[in-house]
Design a protein around this motif. Structure first.
Motif, PDB file in Angstrom:
ATOM      1  N   ARG A  80       0.554  -1.080   0.060  1.00 25.83           N
ATOM      2  CA  ARG A  80      -0.082  -0.045  -0.046  1.00 25.83           C
ATOM      3  C   ARG A  80       0.986   0.887   0.231  1.00 25.83           C
ATOM      4  O   ARG A  80       0.540   2.453  -0.428  1.00 25.83           O
ATOM      5  CB  ARG A  80      -0.919   0.000   1.527  1.00 25.83           C
ATOM      6  N   ARG A  81       1.741   1.493   0.629  1.00 22.02           N
ATOM      7  CA  ARG A  81       2.772   2.160   0.907  1.00 22.02           C
ATOM      8  C   ARG A  81       3.720   2.729  -0.770  1.00 22.02           C
ATOM      9  O   ARG A  81       3.503   3.517  -1.101  1.00 22.02           O
ATOM     10  CB  ARG A  81       4.062   2.645   1.166  1.00 22.02           C
ATOM     11  N   VAL A  82       3.872   1.810  -1.097  1.00 19.84           N
ATOM     12  CA  VAL A  82       4.461   1.429  -2.717  1.00 19.84           C
ATOM     13  C   VAL A  82       3.772   2.332  -3.809  1.00 19.84           C
ATOM     14  O   VAL A  82       3.855   2.945  -3.937  1.00 19.84           O
ATOM     15  CB  VAL A  82       5.180   0.611  -3.146  1.00 19.84           C
ATOM     16  N   THR A  83       1.926   1.911  -2.845  1.00 22.07           N
ATOM     17  CA  THR A  83       1.203   1.916  -4.045  1.00 22.07           C
ATOM     18  C   THR A  83       0.749   3.746  -4.028  1.00 22.07           C
ATOM     19  O   THR A  83       0.636   4.729  -5.450  1.00 22.07           O
ATOM     20  CB  THR A  83      -0.101   1.619  -3.701  1.00 22.07           C
ATOM     21  N   GLU A  84       1.416   3.588  -3.091  1.00 24.65           N
ATOM     22  CA  GLU A  84       0.272   5.463  -2.367  1.00 24.65           C
ATOM     23  C   GLU A  84       1.572   6.501  -2.851  1.00 24.65           C
ATOM     24  O   GLU A  84       1.627   7.496  -3.488  1.00 24.65           O
ATOM     25  CB  GLU A  84       0.336   5.937  -0.987  1.00 24.65           C
ATOM     26  N   LEU A  85       3.473   5.219  -3.209  1.00 28.49           N
ATOM     27  CA  LEU A  85       4.181   6.627  -3.332  1.00 28.49           C
ATOM     28  C   LEU A  85       4.001   6.813  -5.027  1.00 28.49           C
ATOM     29  O   LEU A  85       4.280   7.556  -5.185  1.00 28.49           O
ATOM     30  CB  LEU A  85       5.930   5.922  -2.882  1.00 28.49           C
ATOM     31  N   TYR A  86       3.966   5.331  -5.436  1.00 24.76           N
ATOM     32  CA  TYR A  86       3.482   5.379  -6.589  1.00 24.76           C
ATOM     33  C   TYR A  86       2.713   6.726  -7.589  1.00 24.76           C
ATOM     34  O   TYR A  86       3.369   7.350  -8.169  1.00 24.76           O
ATOM     35  CB  TYR A  86       2.868   3.900  -7.668  1.00 24.76           C
ATOM     36  N   ASN A  87       1.549   6.458  -6.710  1.00 23.18           N
ATOM     37  CA  ASN A  87       0.702   7.625  -7.045  1.00 23.18           C
ATOM     38  C   ASN A  87       0.719   9.044  -6.708  1.00 23.18           C
ATOM     39  O   ASN A  87       0.637   9.908  -7.782  1.00 23.18           O
ATOM     40  CB  ASN A  87      -0.208   6.971  -6.614  1.00 23.18           C
ATOM     41  N   ALA A  88       1.843   9.272  -5.659  1.00 19.63           N
ATOM     42  CA  ALA A  88       2.263  10.518  -5.085  1.00 19.63           C
ATOM     43  C   ALA A  88       3.264  10.857  -6.362  1.00 19.63           C
ATOM     44  O   ALA A  88       3.694  12.281  -7.103  1.00 19.63           O
ATOM     45  CB  ALA A  88       2.637  11.212  -3.649  1.00 19.63           C
ATOM     46  N   ALA A  89       4.485  10.246  -7.028  1.00 23.05           N
ATOM     47  CA  ALA A  89       5.372  10.888  -7.907  1.00 23.05           C
ATOM     48  C   ALA A  89       4.462  10.741  -9.564  1.00 23.05           C
ATOM     49  O   ALA A  89       5.152  11.713  -9.947  1.00 23.05           O
ATOM     50  CB  ALA A  89       6.052   9.005  -7.863  1.00 23.05           C
ATOM     51  N   ALA A  90       3.319   9.881  -9.905  1.00 18.69           N
ATOM     52  CA  ALA A  90       2.736  10.588 -11.239  1.00 18.69           C
ATOM     53  C   ALA A  90       2.369  11.515 -10.832  1.00 18.69           C
ATOM     54  O   ALA A  90       1.666  12.168 -11.952  1.00 18.69           O
ATOM     55  CB  ALA A  90       1.763   9.293 -11.193  1.00 18.69           C
ATOM     56  N   GLU A  91       1.612  12.108  -9.981  1.00 17.50           N
ATOM     57  CA  GLU A  91       0.909  12.923  -9.463  1.00 17.50           C
ATOM     58  C   GLU A  91       1.502  14.434  -9.624  1.00 17.50           C
ATOM     59  O   GLU A  91       1.407  15.339 -10.615  1.00 17.50           O
ATOM     60  CB  GLU A  91      -0.041  13.489  -8.567  1.00 17.50           C
ATOM     61  N   GLN A  92       2.759  14.492  -9.201  1.00 16.41           N
ATOM     62  CA  GLN A  92       4.034  14.407  -9.060  1.00 16.41           C
ATOM     63  C   GLN A  92       4.646  15.181 -10.491  1.00 16.41           C
ATOM     64  O   GLN A  92       5.272  16.513 -11.207  1.00 16.41           O
ATOM     65  CB  GLN A  92       5.612  14.315  -8.320  1.00 16.41           C
ATOM     66  N   LEU A  93       4.994  14.098 -11.093  1.00 15.90           N
ATOM     67  CA  LEU A  93       5.539  13.927 -12.152  1.00 15.90           C
ATOM     68  C   LEU A  93       4.842  15.320 -13.855  1.00 15.90           C
ATOM     69  O   LEU A  93       5.267  15.709 -14.245  1.00 15.90           O
ATOM     70  CB  LEU A  93       5.392  12.859 -13.163  1.00 15.90           C
TER      71      LEU A  93
END
Length: 462
Positions: A80-93
């Motif tokens: 879940r943490r990895v998924t959250e980081l993925y989603n956050a990174a996608a938004e930041q990109l």
């Protein structure tokens, strides 16, 4: 608990019954009574031990189940943490602020370093970002026009002095120089981890940069499973020296606008450079191609070096254009080589090149057309084939040599037909040798074969 109680009861009953049965054989009186009491005490102790053992087993099972549940819970939390980081990174990109996009890239790098199972996915995300449309600034180091900034400040000042609302400023687009820094960071992350001696290597990954715009791209000494760069545009120096590609390499329709370096690169799979454009100096010196290779209709606008290159399978330069000097010295070809329709506008050198047929790739009797094809070639300047070795049939139908041509000290083992080639200047076969007179070359006017020892001969001027 029920199992422990049942085990204890069974142990008490069996042990007590067996010991009481034994006590019946004791002497009557005090001894028999004492033995009976001891039997009951021993039976109770056995029951307690059995109950304790069963309880311990149950406790172990509960502990084991608890550990599994904790592990699964931790794994789920980590995912879940990895998924959250993925989603956050996608938004930041997708942010219009360069520092936010940089943060996303460093987050993805940290994720890949910590979890190898996610590395290919993260490389895919970084490659997808680099595939986004981008037009580099003409001069990345140039600052904004200072006079324009002063004029804008003056307009705002006069508007305030006149109690007027300043004119609305147009919506700004992301600064191309800032985006350039973000893209260079993404490329650096790939380079830092794809090198074979990287501190945290990302091994055996696929790279898909189809249609990407890349800036001073560097994959020197990197190891990849495959690379797809069809239609990519490379600005500035492109460095693939020592690149090791285990699988397919796609560079078709690619544009190299700066110095391009592929020295000592290894291509273990098929390589396609069809219709690629090399605008500046290009160097493939010492590269190795293990499977079929295509440079068909590629354009080389400057000095091009294929010296010392090894082609283990068939390769094609059909329709390729060499506007500058083309150097193929000491190149080795083990299977069919074709240059049909190629144009050489500058000095061309095939000095000490070997066109040979590898015995391991011998064709059967039903296969035809095993030859090196130079038909319809156009050499506008001098061409040097001295010391070259031709071990297969050579086709030169329609080839045009506008400058001086040298085949000095070349060796012909197969039939080479020069009768349909056009030589507009001098052609030199001095000291060239024929290894097998049973299939001699067909020479242009002014040259003949002088028989030598055995089946060999020497080409001499008539």
């Amino acid at each position: 608990m029920l199992a422990a109680a049942a085990a204890a009861g069974a142990a008490i009953w069996l042990t007590t019954a067996w010991l009481l049965n034994t006590a019946d054989h004791a002497r009557e009186g005090t001894d028999r009574a004492k033995v009976r009491v001891d039997a009951v005490r021993t039976g109770l102790a056995a029951g307690a031990g059995a109950g304790a053992a069963v309880g311990l087993l149950l406790a172990f099972r509960r502990q084991r189940h608890a550990e599994i549940a904790t592990t699964l819970s931790d794994y789920d939390a980590a995912e879940r943490r990895v998924t959250e980081l993925y989603n956050a990174a996608a938004e930041q990109l997708g942010s219009d602020k360069a520092p936010v996009r940089l943060t996303a890239l460093y987050t993805l790098e940290r994720l890949a370093n910590n979890d190898p199972s996610h590395r290919q996915t993260i490389v895919n995300i970084i490659c997808a970002y680099l595939r986004m449309p981008y037009t580099p600034p003409l001069d990345p180091t140039r600052e904004a026009d200072p006079e324009a900034a002063q004029r804008a400040a003056a307009r705002r000042y006069h508007a305030v002095r006149g109690n007027a609302r300043p004119a609305a400023q147009p919506t700004t687009t992301p600064n191309p120089n800032e985006e350039r820094q973000v893209r260079l960071t993404a490329q650096r992350i790939l380079l830092d981890h794809l090198k074979f001696d990287a501190r945290v290597p990302w091994n055996k990954l696929d790279l898909d940069l189809t249609g990407a715009t890349l800036l001073t791209f560097d994959l020197s000494n990197c190891t990849l499973s495959s690379a797809r760069l069809s239609g990519a545009t490379f600005h500035g120096t492109t460095d693939f020296r020592g690149l090791n590609l285990a699988g397919e390499a796609r560079f078709d329709d690619t544009i190299f606008s700066g110095l391009t370096l592929f020295m000592e690169a290894t291509f273990a799979g098929s390589a396609n450079f069809g219709r690629a454009i090399f605008s500046r100096q290009t160097d493939f010196g010492g590269a190795s191609f293990s499977m079929q290779t295509s440079f068909e209709r590629a354009t080389f606008s400057n000095v091009t070096n294929f010296g010392g290159v090894t082609f283990s399978k068939s390769f094609s330069f059909n329709g390729a254009t060499f506007a500058g000097p083309a150097l193929f010295s000491q190149m080795t070809s083990s299977e069919r080589a074709t240059f049909r329709g190629s144009t050489f506008s500058g000095y061309t050198e095939f000095n000490a090149t070997m066109f040979k047929r590898d015995p391991a790739h011998e064709l059967d009797e039903t296969t035809s057309g095993w030859f090196d094809e130079f038909g319809e070639l156009v050499f506008s300047r001098a061409a040097d084939f001295s010391l070259a070795t031709f071990s297969t049939e050579i086709s030169l139908d329609g080839a045009i040599f506008s400058g001086d041509v040298s085949f000095r000290s070349a060796t012909f083992s197969g039939n080479a037909d020069f009768s349909k080639a056009t030589f507009k200047q001098a052609v030199d076969f001095a000291d060239a040798a024929v290894a097998d007179l049973s299939s001699p070359p067909t020479l242009p006017a002014g040259w003949r074969i002088e028989p030598g020892e055995g089946a060999t001969g020497l080409i001499v001027n008539t």
